[in-house]
Design a protein around this motif. Structure first.
Motif, PDB file in Angstrom:
ATOM      1  N   ALA A  47      34.988  39.287  24.163  1.00  0.00           N
ATOM      2  CA  ALA A  47      36.265  39.598  24.874  1.00  0.00           C
ATOM      3  C   ALA A  47      35.209  39.407  26.123  1.00  0.00           C
ATOM      4  CB  ALA A  47      36.214  40.860  25.011  1.00  0.00           C
ATOM      5  N   GLU A  48      33.401  40.109  25.995  1.00  0.00           N
ATOM      6  CA  GLU A  48      33.190  40.075  27.558  1.00  0.00           C
ATOM      7  C   GLU A  48      32.731  38.919  27.132  1.00  0.00           C
ATOM      8  OE1 GLU A  48      29.462  42.081  25.817  1.00  0.00           O
ATOM      9  OE2 GLU A  48      30.618  44.823  26.574  1.00  0.00           O
ATOM     10  N   PHE A  49      32.146  37.766  26.586  1.00  0.00           N
ATOM     11  CA  PHE A  49      31.640  36.304  27.381  1.00  0.00           C
ATOM     12  C   PHE A  49      33.211  35.631  27.477  1.00  0.00           C
ATOM     13  CE2 PHE A  49      28.293  35.670  23.330  1.00  0.00           C
ATOM     14  CZ  PHE A  49      27.717  35.993  24.363  1.00  0.00           C
ATOM     15  N   GLN A  50      34.191  35.901  27.218  1.00  0.00           N
ATOM     16  CA  GLN A  50      35.260  34.716  28.256  1.00  0.00           C
ATOM     17  C   GLN A  50      35.571  35.507  29.173  1.00  0.00           C
ATOM     18  OE1 GLN A  50      38.622  34.768  25.158  1.00  0.00           O
ATOM     19  NE2 GLN A  50      37.094  34.338  23.889  1.00  0.00           N
ATOM     20  N   ALA A  51      35.339  37.051  29.912  1.00  0.00           N
ATOM     21  CA  ALA A  51      35.576  37.462  30.850  1.00  0.00           C
ATOM     22  C   ALA A  51      34.303  37.342  31.764  1.00  0.00           C
ATOM     23  CB  ALA A  51      35.384  39.354  30.841  1.00  0.00           C
ATOM     24  N   TRP A  52      33.053  37.245  31.174  1.00  0.00           N
ATOM     25  CA  TRP A  52      31.860  36.615  31.427  1.00  0.00           C
ATOM     26  C   TRP A  52      32.195  35.171  32.517  1.00  0.00           C
ATOM     27  CZ3 TRP A  52      27.314  37.764  34.042  1.00  0.00           C
ATOM     28  CH2 TRP A  52      27.240  39.227  33.205  1.00  0.00           C
ATOM     29  N   ALA A  53      32.996  33.688  31.298  1.00  0.00           N
ATOM     30  CA  ALA A  53      33.144  32.608  31.746  1.00  0.00           C
ATOM     31  C   ALA A  53      34.047  32.971  33.335  1.00  0.00           C
ATOM     32  CB  ALA A  53      33.907  32.687  30.618  1.00  0.00           C
ATOM     33  N   VAL A  54      35.374  33.690  33.248  1.00  0.00           N
ATOM     34  CA  VAL A  54      35.966  33.907  34.141  1.00  0.00           C
ATOM     35  C   VAL A  54      35.658  34.311  35.219  1.00  0.00           C
ATOM     36  CG1 VAL A  54      38.804  34.944  34.679  1.00  0.00           C
ATOM     37  CG2 VAL A  54      38.433  33.806  31.844  1.00  0.00           C
ATOM     38  N   LEU A  55      35.154  35.335  34.930  1.00  0.00           N
ATOM     39  CA  LEU A  55      34.928  36.061  36.499  1.00  0.00           C
ATOM     40  C   LEU A  55      33.626  34.795  37.505  1.00  0.00           C
ATOM     41  CD1 LEU A  55      34.188  38.176  38.792  1.00  0.00           C
ATOM     42  CD2 LEU A  55      32.015  38.892  37.154  1.00  0.00           C
ATOM     43  N   LEU A  56      32.290  33.986  36.554  1.00  0.00           N
ATOM     44  CA  LEU A  56      31.873  33.017  37.239  1.00  0.00           C
ATOM     45  C   LEU A  56      32.194  31.715  37.563  1.00  0.00           C
ATOM     46  CD1 LEU A  56      28.503  32.855  34.909  1.00  0.00           C
ATOM     47  CD2 LEU A  56      28.861  34.181  37.225  1.00  0.00           C
ATOM     48  N   GLY A  57      33.604  31.838  36.926  1.00  0.00           N
ATOM     49  CA  GLY A  57      34.195  30.912  36.574  1.00  0.00           C
ATOM     50  C   GLY A  57      35.650  30.595  38.354  1.00  0.00           C
ATOM     51  N   LEU A  58      35.603  31.510  38.450  1.00  0.00           N
ATOM     52  CA  LEU A  58      36.526  32.505  39.756  1.00  0.00           C
ATOM     53  C   LEU A  58      35.212  32.429  41.196  1.00  0.00           C
ATOM     54  CD1 LEU A  58      38.498  35.273  39.284  1.00  0.00           C
ATOM     55  CD2 LEU A  58      39.470  32.315  39.155  1.00  0.00           C
ATOM     56  N   VAL A  59      34.099  32.709  40.543  1.00  0.00           N
ATOM     57  CA  VAL A  59      32.940  32.941  41.616  1.00  0.00           C
ATOM     58  C   VAL A  59      32.429  31.531  42.063  1.00  0.00           C
ATOM     59  CG1 VAL A  59      31.217  33.735  42.364  1.00  0.00           C
ATOM     60  CG2 VAL A  59      32.409  35.089  41.642  1.00  0.00           C
ATOM     61  N   GLY A  60      32.671  30.721  41.075  1.00  0.00           N
ATOM     62  CA  GLY A  60      32.296  29.709  41.763  1.00  0.00           C
ATOM     63  C   GLY A  60      33.149  28.296  42.293  1.00  0.00           C
ATOM     64  N   THR A  61      33.890  28.907  41.299  1.00  0.00           N
ATOM     65  CA  THR A  61      35.117  27.914  42.189  1.00  0.00           C
ATOM     66  C   THR A  61      35.883  28.063  43.727  1.00  0.00           C
ATOM     67  OG1 THR A  61      36.613  27.711  40.038  1.00  0.00           O
ATOM     68  CG2 THR A  61      37.776  27.360  42.384  1.00  0.00           C
ATOM     69  N   VAL A  62      35.347  28.994  44.381  1.00  0.00           N
ATOM     70  CA  VAL A  62      35.587  30.115  45.364  1.00  0.00           C
ATOM     71  C   VAL A  62      33.985  29.445  46.730  1.00  0.00           C
ATOM     72  CG1 VAL A  62      35.547  31.486  47.159  1.00  0.00           C
ATOM     73  CG2 VAL A  62      37.201  32.346  45.195  1.00  0.00           C
ATOM     74  N   THR A  63      33.196  29.517  45.983  1.00  0.00           N
ATOM     75  CA  THR A  63      32.276  28.964  46.548  1.00  0.00           C
ATOM     76  C   THR A  63      32.061  27.449  46.865  1.00  0.00           C
ATOM     77  OG1 THR A  63      30.182  30.528  45.061  1.00  0.00           O
ATOM     78  CG2 THR A  63      29.615  28.808  45.892  1.00  0.00           C
ATOM     79  N   CYS A  64      32.428  26.623  46.010  1.00  0.00           N
ATOM     80  CA  CYS A  64      32.981  24.908  46.372  1.00  0.00           C
ATOM     81  C   CYS A  64      33.942  24.540  46.898  1.00  0.00           C
ATOM     82  CB  CYS A  64      32.980  24.330  44.670  1.00  0.00           C
ATOM     83  SG  CYS A  64      32.358  24.522  43.548  1.00  0.00           S
ATOM     84  N   TYR A  65      34.776  25.700  46.966  1.00  0.00           N
ATOM     85  CA  TYR A  65      35.706  25.618  48.048  1.00  0.00           C
ATOM     86  C   TYR A  65      35.175  25.708  49.485  1.00  0.00           C
ATOM     87  CZ  TYR A  65      40.159  26.397  50.606  1.00  0.00           C
ATOM     88  OH  TYR A  65      41.565  25.739  51.491  1.00  0.00           O
ATOM     89  N   TYR A  66      34.636  26.686  49.620  1.00  0.00           N
ATOM     90  CA  TYR A  66      33.808  27.214  51.344  1.00  0.00           C
ATOM     91  C   TYR A  66      32.539  26.401  51.990  1.00  0.00           C
ATOM     92  CZ  TYR A  66      37.713  31.228  51.730  1.00  0.00           C
ATOM     93  OH  TYR A  66      38.761  31.180  51.957  1.00  0.00           O
ATOM     94  N   CYS A  67      31.688  25.836  50.527  1.00  0.00           N
ATOM     95  CA  CYS A  67      30.141  24.816  50.307  1.00  0.00           C
ATOM     96  C   CYS A  67      30.559  24.055  50.746  1.00  0.00           C
ATOM     97  CB  CYS A  67      29.434  25.997  49.799  1.00  0.00           C
ATOM     98  SG  CYS A  67      29.259  27.963  50.393  1.00  0.00           S
ATOM     99  N   TYR A  68      31.527  23.106  49.631  1.00  0.00           N
ATOM    100  CA  TYR A  68      32.185  22.162  49.742  1.00  0.00           C
ATOM    101  C   TYR A  68      32.799  21.332  49.950  1.00  0.00           C
ATOM    102  CZ  TYR A  68      27.350  22.215  46.780  1.00  0.00           C
ATOM    103  OH  TYR A  68      26.226  22.481  46.773  1.00  0.00           O
ATOM    104  N   THR A  69      33.406  20.630  49.399  1.00  0.00           N
ATOM    105  CA  THR A  69      35.086  20.668  49.665  1.00  0.00           C
ATOM    106  C   THR A  69      36.173  20.812  49.113  1.00  0.00           C
ATOM    107  OG1 THR A  69      34.934  18.319  48.099  1.00  0.00           O
ATOM    108  CG2 THR A  69      34.380  18.411  50.650  1.00  0.00           C
TER     109      THR A  69
END
Length: 200
Positions: free
Chosen positions: A41-63
């Motif tokens: 459960a912790e691994f999957q929660a970390w993966a979801v959290l980092l995925g959301l953070v990475g998606t938002v970062t790519c949206y604002y910093c790239y395209t």
């Protein structure tokens, strides 16, 4: 008769010891299973959290294209991680169910292939129609977010153990040495899961 009674008594004594040993092993197995389920459960929660953070970062910093590509890759990586847990689950199962779960976990090896085919076919057939193109490097980095989640979670646990002080480390080493009977003779499920998640 006296010899037979002594034999029966010795068998009864051996049987009582084996029952106690079986209960101890069952308790250790239940504890190991609980620890393993928490780790999943912790691994999957970390993966979801980092995925959301990475998606938002790519949206604002790239395209937007990079953000969508990263989100697709991160979702594929999370699926890969979930299928990997099924493969590790088969290690803890017995009987025919182990083979079934093991065969279910193997399709995870096709996920990178499907991801590459999706990138190729989408950009050739649907990119102009829907207005955005998939970025290969964004998908690749997003896919390996699951591995970053594993490393991050393990690093956080190591940092917590170090920051806990020498007393907790000493108590942990003493408890591990005292509990190194049934759990120390074979690698536990959580250790198998961590090793496979870092290696694959």
């Amino acid at each position: 008769r006296s010899a037979g009674a002594g034999t029966v008594a010795s068998i009864t004594a051996v049987g009582s010891i084996s029952h106690e040993e079986a209960a101890a092993r069952a308790a250790a197995a239940a504890l190991e299973k609980q620890r393993y389920e928490k780790l999943k459960a912790e691994f999957q929660a970390w993966a979801v959290l980092l995925g959301l953070v990475g998606t938002v970062t790519c949206y604002y910093c790239y395209t937007k294209d990079v953000a969508i590509s990263y989100a697709l890759g991160a979702s594929s990586g999370l699926t890969y991680l979930r299928l990997l847990t099924r493969t590790v689950d088969s290690v803890g199962d017995t009987g025919a169910g182990a083979g079934v779960n093991g065969s279910i976990g193997q399709p995870r090896l096709l996920i990178p292939v499907v991801l590459a085919l999706t990138y190729n076919r989408w950009n050739q057939l649907y990119a102009d129609q829907f207005g955005y193109h998939l970025d290969f490097y964004g998908m690749l980095v997003g896919f390996f977010t699951y591995k970053l989640a594993v490393i991050g979670r393990q690093g956080w646990e190591l940092f917590s153990e170090i920051s806990g002080g020498s007393e907790s480390a000493a108590s942990g080493s003493s408890s591990s040495s005292s509990g190194g009977g049934d759990e120390g003779d074979a690698m536990s499920l959580d250790r198998i899961f961590i090793r496979r998640a870092l290696r694959e």
